[in-house]
Design a protein around this motif. Structure first.
Motif, short mmCIF file in Angstrom:
data_model
loop_
_atom_site.label_atom_id
_atom_site.label_comp_id
_atom_site.label_asym_id
_atom_site.label_seq_id
_atom_site.Cartn_x
_atom_site.Cartn_y
_atom_site.Cartn_z
N LEU A 1 21.62 30.12 38.39
CA LEU A 1 22.82 30.70 37.76
C LEU A 1 23.33 29.78 36.66
CD1 LEU A 1 25.03 32.17 40.61
CD2 LEU A 1 24.57 33.28 38.42
N ALA A 2 23.34 28.47 36.94
CA ALA A 2 23.87 27.50 35.98
C ALA A 2 23.05 27.51 34.69
CB ALA A 2 23.88 26.11 36.61
N ALA A 3 21.76 27.85 34.82
CA ALA A 3 20.88 27.85 33.65
C ALA A 3 20.79 29.23 33.01
CB ALA A 3 19.48 27.38 34.07
N GLN B 1 26.24 37.02 28.74
CA GLN B 1 27.60 37.33 28.26
C GLN B 1 28.44 37.90 29.41
OE1 GLN B 1 28.14 36.50 25.11
NE2 GLN B 1 25.97 35.96 25.01
N VAL B 2 27.73 38.29 30.48
CA VAL B 2 28.40 39.04 31.56
C VAL B 2 28.47 38.17 32.81
CG1 VAL B 2 28.47 41.32 32.63
CG2 VAL B 2 26.93 40.91 30.69
N PRO B 3 29.61 37.61 33.11
CA PRO B 3 29.70 36.82 34.34
C PRO B 3 29.43 37.68 35.57
CG PRO B 3 31.75 36.70 33.08
CD PRO B 3 30.89 37.70 32.39
N ARG C 1 31.76 24.30 51.13
CA ARG C 1 32.84 24.15 50.15
C ARG C 1 32.32 23.51 48.86
NH1 ARG C 1 37.92 25.02 52.54
NH2 ARG C 1 38.84 23.92 50.77
N ALA C 2 31.36 22.63 48.98
CA ALA C 2 30.77 22.03 47.77
C ALA C 2 30.03 23.11 46.97
CB ALA C 2 29.83 20.90 48.16
N ALA C 3 29.34 23.99 47.68
CA ALA C 3 28.65 25.09 46.99
C ALA C 3 29.66 25.99 46.30
CB ALA C 3 27.81 25.88 48.00
N TRP C 4 30.75 26.25 47.00
CA TRP C 4 31.82 27.09 46.41
C TRP C 4 32.36 26.45 45.13
CZ3 TRP C 4 36.91 26.92 44.98
CH2 TRP C 4 37.53 28.16 44.74
N GLU D 1 32.35 27.97 41.42
CA GLU D 1 33.66 28.19 40.79
C GLU D 1 33.69 27.60 39.38
OE1 GLU D 1 36.22 29.80 41.45
OE2 GLU D 1 37.92 28.83 40.45
N ALA D 2 32.94 26.52 39.18
CA ALA D 2 32.94 25.84 37.88
C ALA D 2 32.01 26.50 36.86
CB ALA D 2 32.56 24.37 38.08
N LEU D 3 31.21 27.48 37.29
CA LEU D 3 30.22 28.06 36.37
C LEU D 3 30.81 29.22 35.56
CD1 LEU D 3 26.97 28.33 38.55
CD2 LEU D 3 27.60 26.54 36.91
N PRO D 4 30.62 29.18 34.24
CA PRO D 4 31.07 30.33 33.43
C PRO D 4 30.26 31.59 33.74
CG PRO D 4 29.84 28.74 32.10
CD PRO D 4 30.04 28.11 33.43
N GLN D 5 29.08 31.42 34.34
CA GLN D 5 28.23 32.59 34.67
C GLN D 5 28.79 33.38 35.85
OE1 GLN D 5 27.16 29.49 34.19
NE2 GLN D 5 25.32 29.48 32.89
N VAL D 6 29.76 32.80 36.56
CA VAL D 6 30.26 33.45 37.78
C VAL D 6 31.65 34.03 37.54
CG1 VAL D 6 30.96 33.06 40.17
CG2 VAL D 6 28.88 31.99 39.28
#
Ligand SMILES: *Cc1c(COP(=O)(O)O)cnc(C)c1O
Length: 365
Positions: free
Chosen positions: A109-111, A115-117, A139-142, A146-151
């Motif tokens: 996901l990070a890579a 344009q569409v989260p 929680r670390a995975a969450w 949470e920090a990814l613009p893709q999500v």
């Protein structure tokens, strides 16, 4: 004339069962689980009847494409998430929601350039030890997601190991609830058994339930409860006919291995259905079957194309008589697939999913 075996799918029963599930959890939204080609029924054959669900949950991306091709514009959830990075492109294109159960899926996901989260269901391993992040790592995975613009949005899910049995769900619900206490997002925990047995508890119900087998008319906790208890109706009938009749004398044997020996004179019917049709070979003498709507039993072993049935309780039956392997007979009599599965030492899921390619299937008018 084709061989007389035929499977019939019953849309009114699918609608009825979906309504039963809804009645058990009126406050939750319902994923109709249609993985494994709708538990052997055929996605295209069940779609109209299950359109009343809030979403469709499945595993294969090709199945997701089929649901979109049918015109479904609502939510679709990939229960195991994506299997390789380029699957994410299809998720963007078809607007698929997907489970995230491992670090690799977060890396992809990070890579992912989009344009569409995307909308993801972060999965916790709360004790079943198949898919998901352990409570320690959840929680670390969450936070990573949470920090990814893709999500776009993170929902939280887990799966129960014992919703149908004595151990129950409380130990997993406790872990899930404690670990996710202050996290935002919708929750999804319950399969059919949890939905019917435990979902009066809001912590079990969550926001989305994920019933599969109950929608397909089978009691998720058989034999503790049966379909009559849960008010479920069979959605698949496997029917065939008697091809021949044999009159046995005491000492006569039946079929491969001579596993059945007649103790008294009796008539048996030779029936056009075998393990090559998906009928379990582990069923043998004693497994239930309906002939002309009357309950009787298998005698001897299941062979590839034929089984043999005791006609003693149905003396009027003979060549051409209707045989119901599971489901509903013309008379309305029902043989729950759960009972056949139990006689073969397995579960109804396996029987319906294993319906063989060679069996013609029709949808009830
Ligand atoms: C298959 C599946 C379900 C549905 O289970 P049933 O026992 O058929 O209700 C629910 N959730 C997940 C994650 C599944 O894989």
């Amino acid at each position: 004339m084709p061989r007389p075996i035929l499977a019939t799918i019953h849309p009114p029963a699918l609608r009825h069962n979906l309504a039963r599930v809804r009645a058990a959890t009126p406050d939750a939204r319902v994923w109709a689980v249609v993985k494994a080609n709708a538990y052997g029924h055929g996605i295209e054959r069940v779609y109209e009847a299950l359109r009343g669900a809030d979403g469709f949950a499945l595993l294969d991306l090709q199945e997701a494409e089929r649901v979109r091709a049918l015109g479904w514009r609502g939510p679709i959830l990939l229960l195991e998430g994506v299997f390789e990075p380029r699957d994410l492109e299809l998720c963007s294109r078809l607007n698929l929601w997907h489970a995230v159960h491992c670090d690799e899926q977060i890396d992809w996901l990070a890579a992912h350039k989009t344009q569409v989260p995307q909308r993801v269901f972060l999965k916790m391993n709360s004790g079943m030890n198949r898919l998901g992040f352990t409570p320690q790592r959840f929680r670390a995975a969450w936070a990573r997601l949470e920090a990814l613009p893709q999500v776009e949005e993170i929902s939280l899910m887990t799966h129960f190991s014992d919703a149908d049995g004595a151990r129950g769900v409380a130990h997993q619900v406790r872990v899930f609830t404690e670990t996710t206490r202050d996290l935002p997002g919708e929750r999804s925990l319950s399969n059919s058994a949890a939905t019917l047995r435990h979902a009066t508890d809001p912590a079990v119900r969550g926001d989305w339930v994920r019933p599969g087998i109950a929608v397909y008319g089978s009691a998720p906790d058989f034999p503790a409860h049966d379909t009559a208890h849960w008010g479920l109706m069979p959605t698949m009938t496997l029917a065939t006919r008697v091809l021949a009749v044999q009159q046995l004398q005491p000492g006569d044997t039946v079929g491969y291995g001579s596993s059945f020996v007649a103790e008294a004179p009796m008539r048996i019917g030779i029936v056009a259905c075998g393990y090559a049709d998906g009928y379990p070979r582990h069923c043998s003498t004693g497994a239930p079957v309906l002939v002309d709507g009357v309950r009787t039993r298998l005698v001897g072993r299941v062979s590839m194309d034929m089984i043999t049935v005791d006609l003693t309780p149905v003396p009027q039956a003979g060549f051409g008589s209707e045989v119901t392997m599971w489901g509903r007979a013309a008379s309305g009599a029902v043989l729950p697939v759960d009972e056949v599965a139990a006689a073969g030492g397995t579960v109804s899921y396996e029987l319906m999913c294993a319906l063989a390619q060679r069996v013609p299937v029709v949808v009830q008018e």
